[in-house]
Design a protein around this motif. Structure first.
Motif, PDB file in Angstrom:
ATOM      1  N   PHE A  77       0.849  -1.194   0.000  1.00 16.49           N
ATOM      2  CA  PHE A  77       0.000   0.000   0.000  1.00 16.49           C
ATOM      3  C   PHE A  77       0.887   1.248   0.000  1.00 16.49           C
ATOM      4  O   PHE A  77       1.920   1.277   0.646  1.00 16.49           O
ATOM      5  N   PRO A  78       0.520   2.319  -0.716  1.00 16.87           N
ATOM      6  CA  PRO A  78      -0.710   2.529  -1.487  1.00 16.87           C
ATOM      7  C   PRO A  78      -0.592   2.114  -2.957  1.00 16.87           C
ATOM      8  O   PRO A  78      -1.545   2.250  -3.711  1.00 16.87           O
ATOM      9  N   PHE A  79       0.582   1.608  -3.352  1.00 17.48           N
ATOM     10  CA  PHE A  79       0.795   1.337  -4.776  1.00 17.48           C
ATOM     11  C   PHE A  79      -0.010   0.145  -5.270  1.00 17.48           C
ATOM     12  O   PHE A  79      -0.165  -0.045  -6.483  1.00 17.48           O
ATOM     13  N   ASN A  80      -0.515  -0.665  -4.336  1.00 19.82           N
ATOM     14  CA  ASN A  80      -1.321  -1.814  -4.759  1.00 19.82           C
ATOM     15  C   ASN A  80      -2.759  -1.419  -5.091  1.00 19.82           C
ATOM     16  O   ASN A  80      -3.556  -2.271  -5.488  1.00 19.82           O
ATOM     17  N   VAL A  81      -3.101  -0.157  -4.937  1.00 19.39           N
ATOM     18  CA  VAL A  81      -4.431   0.340  -5.323  1.00 19.39           C
ATOM     19  C   VAL A  81      -4.344   0.753  -6.794  1.00 19.39           C
ATOM     20  O   VAL A  81      -3.978   1.886  -7.126  1.00 19.39           O
ATOM     21  N   ARG A  82      -4.685  -0.164  -7.666  1.00 21.41           N
ATOM     22  CA  ARG A  82      -4.502   0.089  -9.100  1.00 21.41           C
ATOM     23  C   ARG A  82      -5.311   1.276  -9.595  1.00 21.41           C
ATOM     24  O   ARG A  82      -4.919   1.946 -10.553  1.00 21.41           O
ATOM     25  N   ARG A  83      -6.443   1.503  -8.986  1.00 24.19           N
ATOM     26  CA  ARG A  83      -7.299   2.573  -9.484  1.00 24.19           C
ATOM     27  C   ARG A  83      -6.568   3.917  -9.492  1.00 24.19           C
ATOM     28  O   ARG A  83      -6.784   4.757 -10.363  1.00 24.19           O
ATOM     29  N   GLY A  84      -5.665   4.104  -8.530  1.00 23.47           N
ATOM     30  CA  GLY A  84      -4.935   5.356  -8.469  1.00 23.47           C
ATOM     31  C   GLY A  84      -4.036   5.604  -9.663  1.00 23.47           C
ATOM     32  O   GLY A  84      -3.634   6.751  -9.927  1.00 23.47           O
ATOM     33  N   ILE A  85      -3.705   4.548 -10.407  1.00 26.58           N
ATOM     34  CA  ILE A  85      -2.866   4.724 -11.594  1.00 26.58           C
ATOM     35  C   ILE A  85      -3.570   5.599 -12.624  1.00 26.58           C
ATOM     36  O   ILE A  85      -2.924   6.248 -13.456  1.00 26.58           O
ATOM     37  N   GLY A  86      -4.893   5.661 -12.550  1.00 31.64           N
ATOM     38  CA  GLY A  86      -5.624   6.531 -13.468  1.00 31.64           C
ATOM     39  C   GLY A  86      -5.201   7.982 -13.340  1.00 31.64           C
ATOM     40  O   GLY A  86      -5.119   8.711 -14.339  1.00 31.64           O
ATOM     41  N   LEU A  87      -4.914   8.439 -12.110  1.00 33.23           N
ATOM     42  CA  LEU A  87      -4.426   9.805 -11.913  1.00 33.23           C
ATOM     43  C   LEU A  87      -3.028   9.955 -12.501  1.00 33.23           C
ATOM     44  O   LEU A  87      -2.702  10.963 -13.133  1.00 33.23           O
ATOM     45  N   TRP A  88      -2.181   8.958 -12.271  1.00 33.86           N
ATOM     46  CA  TRP A  88      -0.814   8.987 -12.798  1.00 33.86           C
ATOM     47  C   TRP A  88      -0.842   9.074 -14.322  1.00 33.86           C
ATOM     48  O   TRP A  88      -0.073   9.833 -14.925  1.00 33.86           O
ATOM     49  N   LYS A  89      -1.734   8.320 -14.944  1.00 35.69           N
ATOM     50  CA  LYS A  89      -1.826   8.353 -16.401  1.00 35.69           C
ATOM     51  C   LYS A  89      -2.203   9.732 -16.918  1.00 35.69           C
ATOM     52  O   LYS A  89      -1.763  10.151 -18.002  1.00 35.69           O
ATOM     53  N   ARG A  90      -3.030  10.438 -16.182  1.00 39.35           N
ATOM     54  CA  ARG A  90      -3.421  11.779 -16.613  1.00 39.35           C
ATOM     55  C   ARG A  90      -2.212  12.703 -16.724  1.00 39.35           C
ATOM     56  O   ARG A  90      -2.213  13.666 -17.497  1.00 39.35           O
ATOM     57  N   LEU A  91      -1.179  12.420 -15.953  1.00 35.35           N
ATOM     58  CA  LEU A  91       0.028  13.246 -15.964  1.00 35.35           C
ATOM     59  C   LEU A  91       1.053  12.776 -16.998  1.00 35.35           C
ATOM     60  O   LEU A  91       1.739  13.596 -17.610  1.00 35.35           O
ATOM     61  N   TYR A  92       1.146  11.466 -17.195  1.00 38.12           N
ATOM     62  CA  TYR A  92       2.305  10.937 -17.922  1.00 38.12           C
ATOM     63  C   TYR A  92       1.984  10.081 -19.146  1.00 38.12           C
ATOM     64  O   TYR A  92       2.911   9.679 -19.846  1.00 38.12           O
ATOM     65  N   LEU A  93       0.739   9.791 -19.411  1.00 41.16           N
ATOM     66  CA  LEU A  93       0.403   8.978 -20.578  1.00 41.16           C
ATOM     67  C   LEU A  93      -0.078   9.880 -21.710  1.00 41.16           C
ATOM     68  O   LEU A  93      -1.141  10.485 -21.628  1.00 41.16           O
ATOM     69  N   THR A  94       0.730   9.981 -22.759  1.00 39.23           N
ATOM     70  CA  THR A  94       0.390  10.824 -23.898  1.00 39.23           C
ATOM     71  C   THR A  94       1.013  10.245 -25.163  1.00 39.23           C
ATOM     72  O   THR A  94       2.133   9.721 -25.118  1.00 39.23           O
ATOM     73  N   PRO A  95       0.314  10.333 -26.292  1.00 39.46           N
ATOM     74  CA  PRO A  95       0.904   9.884 -27.555  1.00 39.46           C
ATOM     75  C   PRO A  95       1.801  10.932 -28.209  1.00 39.46           C
ATOM     76  O   PRO A  95       2.371  10.684 -29.271  1.00 39.46           O
TER      77      PRO A  95
END
Length: 307
Positions: free
Chosen positions: A163-181
């Motif tokens: 915890f807290p990295f095992n809460v996969r749902r939170g990765i959605g926030l991370w993607k908003r910052l770092y996932l881009t084409p």
């Protein structure tokens, strides 16, 4: 008592609103139907080149695999990081233990959006932040090639994350910052060769995932693109591969091409560790692709060693 009751009700209301907002902002984002329609039937011969460019065998073959065993994608490679230990899964064609039941659409959503067929976020140890720059047609070709590979029984095991990295749902926030084409660097009117190199390095080759420094949240610092980084596994550093101080400034494009094909540096040393596996992948590509990668690396902004 009435004031306390009102405060309690307000607190519950805020918690509900906050929870709903978190749920909406972290929802997995799949590819739209119009994008998926461009997948096509896929070409396995072209897909083999995508397979090597994307380095699939480096993580998903059994540790130490050589020769044809590199096409047995049973997984098992372990990556111990500050966020936990990630285990590369079985991505062979086994229906139960691998991804034999995946459609091309499933593979595209996994690679370009980091979303599983069940609708869960993947951890970015799977380099979808780079694969997001890939052409959808290349994913279709890769899927066609992977269907020709053997089904290998056996689970690679689960990730070991607290915890807290095992809460996969939170990765959605991370993607908003770092996932881009979007491209990692802006190049002014690149030649076709440099543009091809940019695609290979920034997309399927995912070179930035190791060679670019990260911030405290694990996101890539693209202002120092390919300037070298601390190893995510905490042992040593990864080389600067720009032409800046400490990097490849003294290397010619031919020197880079030779390294990518043979593993030998200009001073007759040879690469080892994870880079040796990368070289085995790059050696499978057409010579023109290795030349394109070299041209791109000499064209990008030079940075001094980040580490």
């Amino acid at each position: 008592m009435a004031l306390l009751r009102k405060l309690a009700i307000a607190g519950v209301a805020l918690a509900v609103v906050g929870g709903a907002g978190f749920w909406l902002m972290t929802q997995p984002d799949r590819l739209v139907a119009a994008t998926l329609a461009a997948l096509g039937p896929g070409d396995a011969a072209r897909g083999e080149q995508v397979f090597w460019a994307a380095g699939c065998a480096s993580c998903h073959a059994a540790p130490g695999a050589t020769g044809e065993d590199r096409l047995r994608l049973v997984g098992g490679e372990r990556f111990a990081t500050a966020f936990g230990t990630f285990v590369a899964p079985n991505i062979s064609q086994h229906e139960r233990d691998g991804i034999g039941g995946w459609s091309a659409q499933d593979l595209a959503n996994a690679m370009l959006r980091g979303v599983s067929p069940e609708g869960a976020h993947y951890y970015p140890a799977f380099p979808y932040t780079s694969y997001a720059r890939m052409r959808i047609e290349d994913v279709g070709d890769l899927h066609a090639f992977m269907q020709t590979l053997p089904a290998v029984e056996g689970s690679a095991g689960a990730n070991e994350i607290g915890f807290p990295f095992n809460v996969r749902r939170g990765i959605g926030l991370w993607k908003r910052l770092y996932l881009t084409p979007s491209p990692a660097v802006a190049l002014d009117d690149p030649s076709p060769e440099v543009a091809r190199g940019q695609y290979l390095v920034e997309g399927p080759g995912h070179c930035g995932e190791c060679h670019t420094p990260r911030n405290a949240f694990g996101g890539l610092d693209t202002s120092r693109w390919l300037a070298g980084a601390a190893s995510m596994e905490g042992r040593g550093t990864i080389d600067n591969i720009t032409s800046g101080e400490g990097g490849l400034g003294d290397w010619s494009e031919d020197d880079i091409v030779v390294l990518l094909e043979s593993g030998f540096t200009p001073d007759y040393d040879s690469v080892g560790g994870k880079m040796a596996s990368v070289v085995r992948n790059m050696a499978e590509l057409p010579a023109s692709d290795r030349e394109a990668i070299a041209a791109y690396l000499k064209a990008i902004p030079a940075h001094p060693d980040a580490y």
